[in-house]
Design a protein around this motif. Structure first.
Motif, PDB file in Angstrom:
ATOM      1  N   GLY A   1      52.093  37.461  34.901  1.00  0.00           N
ATOM      2  CA  GLY A   1      52.411  38.547  35.827  1.00  0.00           C
ATOM      3  C   GLY A   1      51.572  39.790  35.617  1.00  0.00           C
ATOM      4  O   GLY A   1      51.513  40.656  36.499  1.00  0.00           O
ATOM      5  N   GLN A   2      50.904  39.906  34.465  1.00  0.00           N
ATOM      6  CA  GLN A   2      50.051  41.068  34.226  1.00  0.00           C
ATOM      7  C   GLN A   2      48.662  40.851  34.823  1.00  0.00           C
ATOM      8  O   GLN A   2      48.232  39.719  35.056  1.00  0.00           O
ATOM      9  N   TRP A   3      47.955  41.958  35.034  1.00  0.00           N
ATOM     10  CA  TRP A   3      46.655  41.921  35.692  1.00  0.00           C
ATOM     11  C   TRP A   3      45.539  42.154  34.686  1.00  0.00           C
ATOM     12  O   TRP A   3      45.711  42.857  33.687  1.00  0.00           O
ATOM     13  N   THR A   4      44.375  41.593  34.994  1.00  0.00           N
ATOM     14  CA  THR A   4      43.214  41.773  34.141  1.00  0.00           C
ATOM     15  C   THR A   4      41.947  41.752  34.979  1.00  0.00           C
ATOM     16  O   THR A   4      41.924  41.162  36.063  1.00  0.00           O
ATOM     17  N   ASN A   5      40.894  42.395  34.493  1.00  0.00           N
ATOM     18  CA  ASN A   5      39.595  42.277  35.145  1.00  0.00           C
ATOM     19  C   ASN A   5      39.128  40.835  35.123  1.00  0.00           C
ATOM     20  O   ASN A   5      39.488  40.063  34.228  1.00  0.00           O
ATOM     21  N   SER A   6      38.299  40.460  36.090  1.00  0.00           N
ATOM     22  CA  SER A   6      37.790  39.094  36.149  1.00  0.00           C
ATOM     23  C   SER A   6      36.423  39.073  36.820  1.00  0.00           C
ATOM     24  O   SER A   6      36.044  40.012  37.533  1.00  0.00           O
ATOM     25  N   ASP A   7      35.701  37.992  36.598  1.00  0.00           N
ATOM     26  CA  ASP A   7      34.368  37.781  37.153  1.00  0.00           C
ATOM     27  C   ASP A   7      34.487  37.464  38.642  1.00  0.00           C
ATOM     28  O   ASP A   7      35.141  36.492  39.027  1.00  0.00           O
ATOM     29  N   CYS A   8      33.861  38.275  39.496  1.00  0.00           N
ATOM     30  CA  CYS A   8      33.978  38.092  40.946  1.00  0.00           C
ATOM     31  C   CYS A   8      33.417  36.747  41.412  1.00  0.00           C
ATOM     32  O   CYS A   8      33.849  36.209  42.435  1.00  0.00           O
ATOM     33  N   SER A   9      32.431  36.209  40.678  1.00  0.00           N
ATOM     34  CA  SER A   9      31.773  34.974  41.110  1.00  0.00           C
ATOM     35  C   SER A   9      32.512  33.720  40.653  1.00  0.00           C
ATOM     36  O   SER A   9      32.188  32.614  41.088  1.00  0.00           O
ATOM     37  N   LYS A  10      33.516  33.875  39.794  1.00  0.00           N
ATOM     38  CA  LYS A  10      34.217  32.711  39.253  1.00  0.00           C
ATOM     39  C   LYS A  10      35.296  32.257  40.234  1.00  0.00           C
ATOM     40  O   LYS A  10      36.189  33.012  40.580  1.00  0.00           O
ATOM     41  N   PRO A  11      35.249  31.005  40.691  1.00  0.00           N
ATOM     42  CA  PRO A  11      36.278  30.521  41.619  1.00  0.00           C
ATOM     43  C   PRO A  11      37.657  30.531  40.969  1.00  0.00           C
ATOM     44  O   PRO A  11      37.824  30.192  39.800  1.00  0.00           O
TER      45      PRO A  11
ATOM     46  N   GLY B   1      34.423  41.770  34.216  1.00  0.00           N
ATOM     47  CA  GLY B   1      34.086  41.683  35.630  1.00  0.00           C
ATOM     48  C   GLY B   1      34.651  42.855  36.398  1.00  0.00           C
ATOM     49  O   GLY B   1      35.478  43.621  35.892  1.00  0.00           O
ATOM     50  N   MET B   2      34.245  42.982  37.647  1.00  0.00           N
ATOM     51  CA  MET B   2      34.657  44.105  38.483  1.00  0.00           C
ATOM     52  C   MET B   2      35.821  43.749  39.423  1.00  0.00           C
ATOM     53  O   MET B   2      36.368  44.622  40.081  1.00  0.00           O
ATOM     54  N   CYS B   3      36.179  42.456  39.480  1.00  0.00           N
ATOM     55  CA  CYS B   3      37.324  42.046  40.285  1.00  0.00           C
ATOM     56  C   CYS B   3      38.571  41.973  39.403  1.00  0.00           C
ATOM     57  O   CYS B   3      38.506  42.241  38.205  1.00  0.00           O
ATOM     58  N   TRP B   4      39.703  41.601  40.014  1.00  0.00           N
ATOM     59  CA  TRP B   4      40.970  41.581  39.280  1.00  0.00           C
ATOM     60  C   TRP B   4      41.731  40.292  39.571  1.00  0.00           C
ATOM     61  O   TRP B   4      41.663  39.761  40.683  1.00  0.00           O
ATOM     62  N   SER B   5      42.442  39.812  38.553  1.00  0.00           N
ATOM     63  CA  SER B   5      43.274  38.619  38.682  1.00  0.00           C
ATOM     64  C   SER B   5      44.644  38.871  38.070  1.00  0.00           C
ATOM     65  O   SER B   5      44.796  39.749  37.217  1.00  0.00           O
TER      66      SER B   5
ATOM     67  N   PRO C   1      52.087  26.793  38.216  1.00  0.00           N
ATOM     68  CA  PRO C   1      51.081  27.857  38.218  1.00  0.00           C
ATOM     69  C   PRO C   1      49.789  27.492  37.504  1.00  0.00           C
ATOM     70  O   PRO C   1      49.813  26.879  36.433  1.00  0.00           O
ATOM     71  N   PRO C   2      48.639  27.853  38.107  1.00  0.00           N
ATOM     72  CA  PRO C   2      47.370  27.811  37.379  1.00  0.00           C
ATOM     73  C   PRO C   2      47.320  28.962  36.378  1.00  0.00           C
ATOM     74  O   PRO C   2      48.293  29.709  36.235  1.00  0.00           O
ATOM     75  N   ASP C   3      46.212  29.102  35.686  1.00  0.00           N
ATOM     76  CA  ASP C   3      46.120  30.172  34.685  1.00  0.00           C
ATOM     77  C   ASP C   3      46.053  31.548  35.330  1.00  0.00           C
ATOM     78  O   ASP C   3      46.670  32.503  34.847  1.00  0.00           O
ATOM     79  N   PHE C   4      45.287  31.669  36.434  1.00  0.00           N
ATOM     80  CA  PHE C   4      45.075  32.970  37.073  1.00  0.00           C
ATOM     81  C   PHE C   4      45.049  32.793  38.593  1.00  0.00           C
ATOM     82  O   PHE C   4      44.816  31.704  39.108  1.00  0.00           O
ATOM     83  N   ALA C   5      45.257  33.907  39.302  1.00  0.00           N
ATOM     84  CA  ALA C   5      45.041  33.975  40.744  1.00  0.00           C
ATOM     85  C   ALA C   5      44.377  35.314  41.052  1.00  0.00           C
ATOM     86  O   ALA C   5      44.775  36.353  40.513  1.00  0.00           O
ATOM     87  N   THR C   6      43.365  35.284  41.906  1.00  0.00           N
ATOM     88  CA  THR C   6      42.664  36.504  42.287  1.00  0.00           C
ATOM     89  C   THR C   6      43.560  37.386  43.154  1.00  0.00           C
ATOM     90  O   THR C   6      44.236  36.902  44.061  1.00  0.00           O
ATOM     91  N   ILE C   7      43.585  38.674  42.857  1.00  0.00           N
ATOM     92  CA  ILE C   7      44.282  39.649  43.697  1.00  0.00           C
ATOM     93  C   ILE C   7      43.238  40.576  44.316  1.00  0.00           C
ATOM     94  O   ILE C   7      42.084  40.592  43.910  1.00  0.00           O
ATOM     95  N   GLY C   8      43.661  41.358  45.307  1.00  0.00           N
ATOM     96  CA  GLY C   8      42.708  42.095  46.125  1.00  0.00           C
ATOM     97  C   GLY C   8      42.328  43.463  45.618  1.00  0.00           C
ATOM     98  O   GLY C   8      42.261  44.425  46.392  1.00  0.00           O
ATOM     99  N   ALA C   9      42.080  43.584  44.318  1.00  0.00           N
ATOM    100  CA  ALA C   9      41.628  44.855  43.748  1.00  0.00           C
ATOM    101  C   ALA C   9      40.190  44.703  43.258  1.00  0.00           C
ATOM    102  O   ALA C   9      39.772  43.621  42.840  1.00  0.00           O
TER     103      ALA C   9
END
Length: 426
Positions: free
Chosen positions: A253-263, A237-241, A199-207
């Protein structure tokens, strides 16, 4: 949890496709884990694969699993009333043990504990869930279809390790006839984590959260039926990972806000009944070859390395040429939100009529703007042609005009910017 030794056996053919480490047994995907754990740890391990501790519903299954186990193993059954199999519920919500069970005499015995283990004789017995002796265990997970490598609860899932900003990730998912993943249960959340074995550190989810602080799934499904938020802050950020590694602020396994522009890596999801042109392979945002001519890029926009988001390795041309032309009176500027070059490839930037490169990029850099004094930038990408290594090498370029502000003084003569001819190349 310490490393596990996995023993998987085939029994009744391989008509179903199972997750890595699992084998097909009478329509189930099963895995015997020869590492003794208390019940809660064993159950959590199975949940990482979107599954459960095994359920047993007939004598054939019971015999097969008993033969697999050379010592007692946990099964996914918990009882609340002694000597009453109807009080024993299977973890996978497939009912009670009333219709079929293999309890020994005077079992279940909830005085000894609510959990149940299977002996290699085929008999079942009660014991303390977490305060007793650790045992081996058998997991079962949902089978996948051969045409869908990752199937769970009627949906296909497509993990992408190559990081993309949220907009580009969603565009990639739409090419696969789906959306960025929405998650609606603990089991689906655990299954999503299992899609990344390293696993990487994070993965973008569709929220996504809007300006009114309302969060919703991009696919339009219900945001409120399940949430696993670890850290919520609009400043992030306004996106979620989803976190895929434990962190000081949240657990894997927990979710957090994230920067939408960050790959970031991401997961696409679509209904398994939807046909997507006969293939589940991800589409590309650029042709596999860059062509023989100059590719003009006018005003503002985005362009990609050949074959993006797949690696550009394999390009047959010694150079790919791009001409960026913004409106007269502006300065052209560009940057690389994604930049993963191999050791032998370069990107050269020529400002205006320059005959020598003003900037040569040899390797990965920070996401800075490169600004031309004129309204044009000529870019030459020179890819590695052989022995480039096995990495995933890509880039993404963004460009836009920058307005030129000239102080209003009577002694200032504004320099006229002339667009060079596109045929000026070294």
């Amino acid at each position: 949890m310490k490393p596990h030794f996995l023993f998987a056996l085939f029994f009744f053919g391989i008509h179903a496709t199972c997750p890595p480490g699992f084998s097909s047994s009478n329509g189930k995907c099963i895995m015997l884990v020869k590492d003794q754990e208390v019940h809660s740890s064993a159950s959590a391990y199975c949940e990482r694969y979107g599954g459960y501790l095994i359920s047993i519903h007939n004598s054939t299954e019971n015999s097969v699993f008993a033969e697999m186990a050379d010592r007692p193993v946990w099964i996914g059954l918990k009882c609340t009333v002694s000597r009453d199999p109807s009080s024993c519920l299977w973890d996978d919500q497939s009912g009670t043990a009333q219709e079929y069970n293999a309890f020994m005499t005077n079992q279940p015995n909830t005085a000894a504990g609510q959990c149940v283990y299977l002996l290699n004789t085929g008999h079942w017995q009660s014991t303390d869930c977490d305060g007793g002796i650790p045992l081996d265990f058998i997991c079962e997970a949902p089978p996948t279809k051969p045409s869908c490598d990752h199937l769970f609860n009627g949906f296909c899932y497509f993990p992408h390790l190559q990081g993309l900003p949220e907009n580009d990730a969603q565009a990639q998912c739409e090419k696969q006839c789906g959306n960025l993943i929405s998650i609606h249960s603990k089991e689906e959340n655990n299954f999503t984590m299992s899609l990344f074995p390293s696993p990487p550190d994070f993965a973008t989810i569709g929220a996504k959260t809007n300006a009114a602080s309302v969060t919703s799934w991009l696919d339009g499904t219900n945001w409120n039926d399940y949430q696993n938020i670890g850290l919520q802050s609009a400043s992030l950020g306004m996106c979620w990972s989803m976190a895929l590694q434990d962190n000081f602020f949240y657990n894997a396994g927990q979710w957090t806000n994230s920067d939408c522009s960050k790959p970031a890596p991401f997961v696409c999801k679509r209904d398994a009944q939807v046909s997507c042109g006969g293939t589940d392979e991800p589409g590309t945002m650029a042709p596999p070859q860059c062509g023989n001519g100059i590719m003009p890029e006018d005003n503002n926009g985005t362009f990609y390395s050949p074959n993006f988001p797949n690696s550009y390795v394999g390009v047959q041309q010694p150079s790919c040429k791009y001409f960026i032309d913004t409106p007269i009176g502006t300065q052209a500027q560009m940057r690389f939100p994604i930049l993963n070059l191999d050791a032998y490839s370069t990107i050269q930037l020529y400002y205006g009529d320059s005959q020598q490169p003003d900037v040569t990029i040899y390797s990965n850099t920070t996401m800075k703007w490169y600004t031309s004094p004129s309204n044009t930038i000529r870019m030459i990408f020179k890819p590695c042609m052989s022995e480039c290594g096995s990495g995933l090498y890509t880039w993404k370029a963004e460009f836009e005009p920058m307005q030129v502000t000239v102080p209003p003084t009577s002694t200032t003569t504004r320099k006229v910017t002339i667009t060079p001819k596109k045929h000026i190349w070294l």
